[in-house]
Design a protein around this motif. Structure first.
Motif, PDB file in Angstrom:
ATOM      1  N   ASP A  54      17.217  55.068  32.944  1.00 34.36           N
ATOM      2  CA  ASP A  54      17.900  53.766  32.841  1.00 34.36           C
ATOM      3  C   ASP A  54      17.256  52.759  33.798  1.00 34.36           C
ATOM      4  OD1 ASP A  54      19.941  54.538  30.997  1.00 34.36           O
ATOM      5  OD2 ASP A  54      20.985  55.575  32.615  1.00 34.36           O
ATOM      6  N   ARG A 103      11.542  62.224  29.923  1.00 38.50           N
ATOM      7  CA  ARG A 103      12.225  62.067  28.636  1.00 38.50           C
ATOM      8  C   ARG A 103      13.074  63.292  28.309  1.00 38.50           C
ATOM      9  NH1 ARG A 103       7.828  58.756  24.939  1.00 38.50           N
ATOM     10  NH2 ARG A 103       8.266  56.740  25.912  1.00 38.50           N
ATOM     11  N   ARG A 143      13.597  53.416  30.045  1.00 41.86           N
ATOM     12  CA  ARG A 143      14.080  53.408  28.653  1.00 41.86           C
ATOM     13  C   ARG A 143      14.111  51.992  28.095  1.00 41.86           C
ATOM     14  NH1 ARG A 143      18.922  50.918  28.207  1.00 41.86           N
ATOM     15  NH2 ARG A 143      20.510  51.270  29.794  1.00 41.86           N
ATOM     16  N   ASP A 144      14.121  51.894  26.792  1.00 43.12           N
ATOM     17  CA  ASP A 144      14.301  50.599  26.136  1.00 43.12           C
ATOM     18  C   ASP A 144      15.585  49.960  26.645  1.00 43.12           C
ATOM     19  OD1 ASP A 144      12.108  51.438  24.700  1.00 43.12           O
ATOM     20  OD2 ASP A 144      12.962  50.943  22.738  1.00 43.12           O
ATOM     21  N   GLU A 175      14.709  59.229  26.177  1.00 41.78           N
ATOM     22  CA  GLU A 175      14.653  57.775  26.281  1.00 41.78           C
ATOM     23  C   GLU A 175      13.831  57.237  27.448  1.00 41.78           C
ATOM     24  OE1 GLU A 175      19.192  56.980  24.598  1.00 41.78           O
ATOM     25  OE2 GLU A 175      18.814  56.990  26.749  1.00 41.78           O
ATOM     26  N   GLY A 176      13.765  57.966  28.531  1.00 42.64           N
ATOM     27  CA  GLY A 176      13.286  57.406  29.795  1.00 42.64           C
ATOM     28  C   GLY A 176      14.482  57.079  30.666  1.00 42.64           C
ATOM     29  N   LYS A 200      10.378  46.746  24.142  1.00 40.55           N
ATOM     30  CA  LYS A 200      11.291  47.569  24.947  1.00 40.55           C
ATOM     31  C   LYS A 200      12.528  46.788  25.378  1.00 40.55           C
ATOM     32  CE  LYS A 200       9.988  50.961  27.910  1.00 40.55           C
ATOM     33  NZ  LYS A 200       9.509  52.299  27.556  1.00 40.55           N
ATOM     34  N   THR A 240      16.399  62.837  29.710  1.00 39.44           N
ATOM     35  CA  THR A 240      17.096  61.561  29.464  1.00 39.44           C
ATOM     36  C   THR A 240      17.247  61.272  27.964  1.00 39.44           C
ATOM     37  OG1 THR A 240      14.971  60.404  29.662  1.00 39.44           O
ATOM     38  CG2 THR A 240      16.339  60.491  31.640  1.00 39.44           C
TER      39      THR A 240
END
Lengths: 367, 367, 367, 367
Positions: free
Chosen positions: B254, B245, B274-275, B251-252, B302, B248
């Motif tokens: 892609d 995170r 990520r969401d 977010e996590g 998500k 990014t």
């Protein structure tokens, strides 16, 4: 309409609904006040009452999907589809507002339903801020809310019968990227599942199957367009798998839509989808705990596609109106709304919904 | 080459590899015999040895990916890319054969890797039928097998170092529908994971992360193109989540690619995406039991896309050759193959692979 | 059936159709002989008669889509959908055969309709090779041809009324990636256009428009599902553009399908599509010369998507059967086939089709 | 910076650029003033000078892509990627502003580049409204403009060398949905074409070809990543077609990107694309008249996909920054900007750009 507006307020989880009165709000430019004709009590309202949603600013006026008449409009007002709106028009609005349009979720990822600024009428707006819910004689439509004229010929009872479930189902069907002729299985016969059945049918599915309960909803599922239904309380997962395979060349359905909200449904749904098919997870708006998923058997070897589907966007709302305008004569959306309650009967409505005596309750705040 | 051909045979799960000799096969029109220059011992061979794959017709000659020279060719032979092939050419072949091209999986669903007629050299072909595996001095290429010239300038050690892992990774990257600039996280630093790292890097990822072990493979991961790696034996899932995170926007990644084959990897991978991102499940070729997945938190809310990715098709094989031709000077595929073994050393090779002393073994049947 | 089989042969372009008799063919394993119940004369047959298609091996027995009864079957025979087929079964078959499944078009690009080995019954198979066309009392189904049982309840006249136009339309609709609720405009009201109208309607279009002629076909277009039609002989492009925009928020249709085959239709169709919409070019099976397209106004600034759609694949054929099975009671496919002709009347049939007196002719070789 | 700000103004088409001074603007909350370090003169500015774009509110301050330092910031300011921005930060901004986020183009069709409220710095903003262009010592960043910190390590000359061409190319590459290993041909070696070449190369193309002129740009094309280039002034379309087919199995390129802006390029580009391939039309920002396209040969039978690509969105702008941050050391973006001009030399810059003596001019308003 008098200057004092009555609304039903949910003070906190598990507390009785109360009637309170609110002053008529002042309207800044671009705002409007809508006289509520009809609102709804849906499954989310039961979750709100149980306190299962995070971050809800109780007290709230529930009722996220509603229809009414524009009572006052401040300044020129354009609907979300570009048409001019005037006082006296029958109107509906998209309950999601304040999506920022500028954050990474909105612009980079094009997932506006994950925008953290996003708010939803009747769910994430507090009653301390005003008339932001449909269980009220009037609703304050702040500047920027997406409003549309209710198409001529669409009855408010069909609109509310479809309600949030229909808008959600439009997003689900988009996310499912159905190809005409696909076989579709819907898990769940609540408001979302029923509209998903109708839209799959209208979208050219060659067969639509549904799993749900109780019997009354399964009858409604057939009326909405299902070809075959199975009562989840009267059949086993193995029986349902066999039955679905028997109707799909032994493969499972091309597309399975989860609108059931149970952890077991996920486990079963992956089995019911054919290899290379698509599974849409759309019923888990609350946390009901983990599912046991075998990545080898149920995802990797199946070459499956699993898609979560969260919330909805303005285009789904407008498409829902298109479907109502075109098909309300063929699809009994109004039958999804089982009974109409007054503001003072909303505790009963919640109990009836919780006990699954009704799929969804209609609310008439002037009754 | 003499008329008696030596091959290493796996008689049954958990039994020692034996050397047997086979007669030189007669060639029907369209067939060829390839003198094996190099084959491989990969993770799947360890699974075969452990008896973890269903439906394997032991005894088998393992070795699904191999390179060699066309020793004899019966009749005009065209490669899978349309070019003419002649005796003496350096050649490689696509191990998946007999895909029917006529069943519903092949034609209706366009998922030929789920065709039930499909067979794989070295895995689903029995030694009782002949030379259908690469742990042999020669391989029988039956009519219809997809053969290609090994491009000039590609060394056999790079080809086998990439091997089945590279072909699988080509499919994974296609399935991931990466957009240039995406952040990519790869779970697993085996042969598949390492090639997925290289291809993500070559495909314009703005950052490539990897989780794996042991330290030697993490070093190799960096050499293949990873920007940051985490040792799964020395960090916790929470630490890895925080680290990803931090790189990014909180977010996590892609896109997260699972090439680890563990049930826990699935649980962690969903968190690391990520969401609205994409999670590709590609490491579960054997059944390691269920993962606990929370449909609300990890899929529905998500708005995630999860895609299983099974096997590979001729186009992935041809693309793998393109990548080798173009990039073997930049990507150290040969380093994935740790050590070269003779036919009589293959019991050691299996033990070394099982103990993760090597990522993949090279086999030289003439050593 | 006697051992001498009568068939109508097109000896060369512009020459009269002749009746010839053929011997009953010997059947190798996997082959079948079908007694023809019904075949068709479609626009392509008129093109064949005019010599407008390249590479046709005259003399030919035309008639690419046909239905009949399995007269003789050699060995076990499985339908393209996996079901067992037996003598006496009502059967239909996919006219495209010999697609190789091995070339770059088939495997790398997944565009099997561009496979150069591909042949089509009634079009690219010569009468010198045998009974490869439907204008015949019997059709030779060589091993590998995709055969299917005609679903119970589907009348041959509906099957042939849909015919090749329906299969083509299934591909068009797939290629159009329609979203439920889209507005769809179809250019052309021949057999392809009429089926495209029906499928767009069945696929959840919120409105279907059509442009064509003559009046009888426009009436049929409405019966097939169009909401509004314009006669191309009685309106100007400007009038049609205005009319379409008036029904689509001033934007043009979300999706426009070209099934007209004229160079002017392309120019007009790009105008009729909304910015960001999709234009499917599917009516140009013959070369009618160039269209004048403004890349700035009609492609680049419009952010348009234009998709050519060539031929069809087995999955489209099977989906066509699904649609017939499910919807023939609602969609008057049989009305597309205007009149039934005997073998000796086929010169008249071609003249009638050319003069647009009928949309498509049905052929009964036993009449 | 003094209170009087110098800017170069284009008073009207075909008139000489003039230096005017402007007052320092007052800043409402959320606004900022940026001291311009570098701006650009690109092909669009030449078009503006020629009066070829419709609806331009002359007089204008041209210069849509610029970099600088935040001189004053009113109130807390967040970048488009969510980071906090402060006075003194090196900053860049997305030139497209006032996209409404509420109209049908924005919400229903998700084509915000077709929003009619959209405005672009240096193109559709009048100098009568203030400092809305980069040919100025300072630029007014109104509330809502998408601003980002220029990543550490990215030189302004690389940023401007990439400039609008790079952002456009990011959109093009997204729209091309390249698969790793594809062959890509770029028509045009201006600023857009050169960045498209670089991004195709970075995105895993197995081969990148380019057609353009003059020789200096073709050399730059190779430096940006092209494998083979053809001079459009020294070769014929037939020669180029033969050369491309010779490198692509006789098929043509998988993806062809038009960044040339000529009507003939469209005609040629369709030929150069393989059957089933993708053709992106991105160079026609002005109207240069019709192309003659044969729908049968070039679209329908080719089963082609043609995609217009208009403008860009914030996500493309942010991705451009990612590419610069990561790859400016490998890709010579700064070399695209040929020469740096002062405000008083901009008439020369336009002449040099028009005569193709430079690909793009850099502007230093403090020189």
């Amino acid at each position: 309409m008098s200057d004092r507006i009555l609304a039903a307020v949910m003070p906190a989880p598990r507390q009785a609904i109360e009637i309170r009165d609110f002053p008529r709000p002042a309207l800044p430019p671009g705002a409007a006040l809508m006289r509520t004709t009809r609102s709804e009590v849906c499954g989310t309202d039961v979750h709100l009452w149980h306190g299962r949603l995070a971050g809800v600013p109780y007290p709230i006026i529930p009722g996220h999907v509603s229809a009414g008449t524009l009572e006052s409009v401040r300044g020129p007002l354009r609907g979300i589809d570009g048409t001019a709106l005037r006082e006296g028009d029958r109107a509906v609005f998209f309950d999601v507002h304040r999506t920022c349009g500028r954050c990474r979720a909105c612009t980079v990822h094009r997932t506006p339903t994950r925008c953290s600024a996003r708010r939803v009428y009747g769910i994430t707006d507090s009653a301390t801020e005003g008339l932001f819910g449909g269980w009220s004689q009037a609703i304050y439509l702040e500047p920027g809310v997406g409003i549309a004229r209710l198409p001529d010929g669409v009855d408010v009872d069909d609109y509310i019968g479809g309600g949030c479930g229909l808008v959600t189902a439009v997003h689900i069907i988009e996310r499912a990227t159905l190809k005409p002729g696909d076989t579709v299985l819907v898990q769940g016969t609540g408001a979302v599942g029923l509209s998903a059945i109708a839209l799959a049918r209208l979208s050219g599915a060659s067969a639509v199957f549904a799993i749900g309960a109780p019997a009354s909803r399964l009858e409604l599922a057939i009326a909405m367009g299902a070809d075959a239904v199975w009562d989840i309380t009267a059949t086993t997962p193995a029986q349902r798998l066999e039955a679905v395979r028997a109707r799909t060349h032994g493969e499972g359905a091309d597309t399975v839509i989860e609108a059931a909200g149970s952890a077991r449904a996920i486990e079963e749904g992956l089995e019911l989808t054919r290899d290379g098919g698509t599974y849409v997870v759309a019923g888990h708006y609350t946390d009901v705990g983990p599912s046991a998923i075998n990545a080898h058997q149920q995802i990797n070897r199946k070459h499956l596609e699993i898609r979560g589907c969260w919330g909805s966007e303005p285009r789904h709302f407008l498409r829902a109106l298109l479907f109502l305008e075109r098909y309300a004569s063929r699809v009994p959306w109004r039958a999804v709304g089982g009974h109409t309650y007054s503001l003072t009967e909303l505790n009963d409505a919640l109990s009836d919904a919780e006990a699954m005596r009704i799929t969804k309750a209609l609310v008439d705040p002037w009754q």
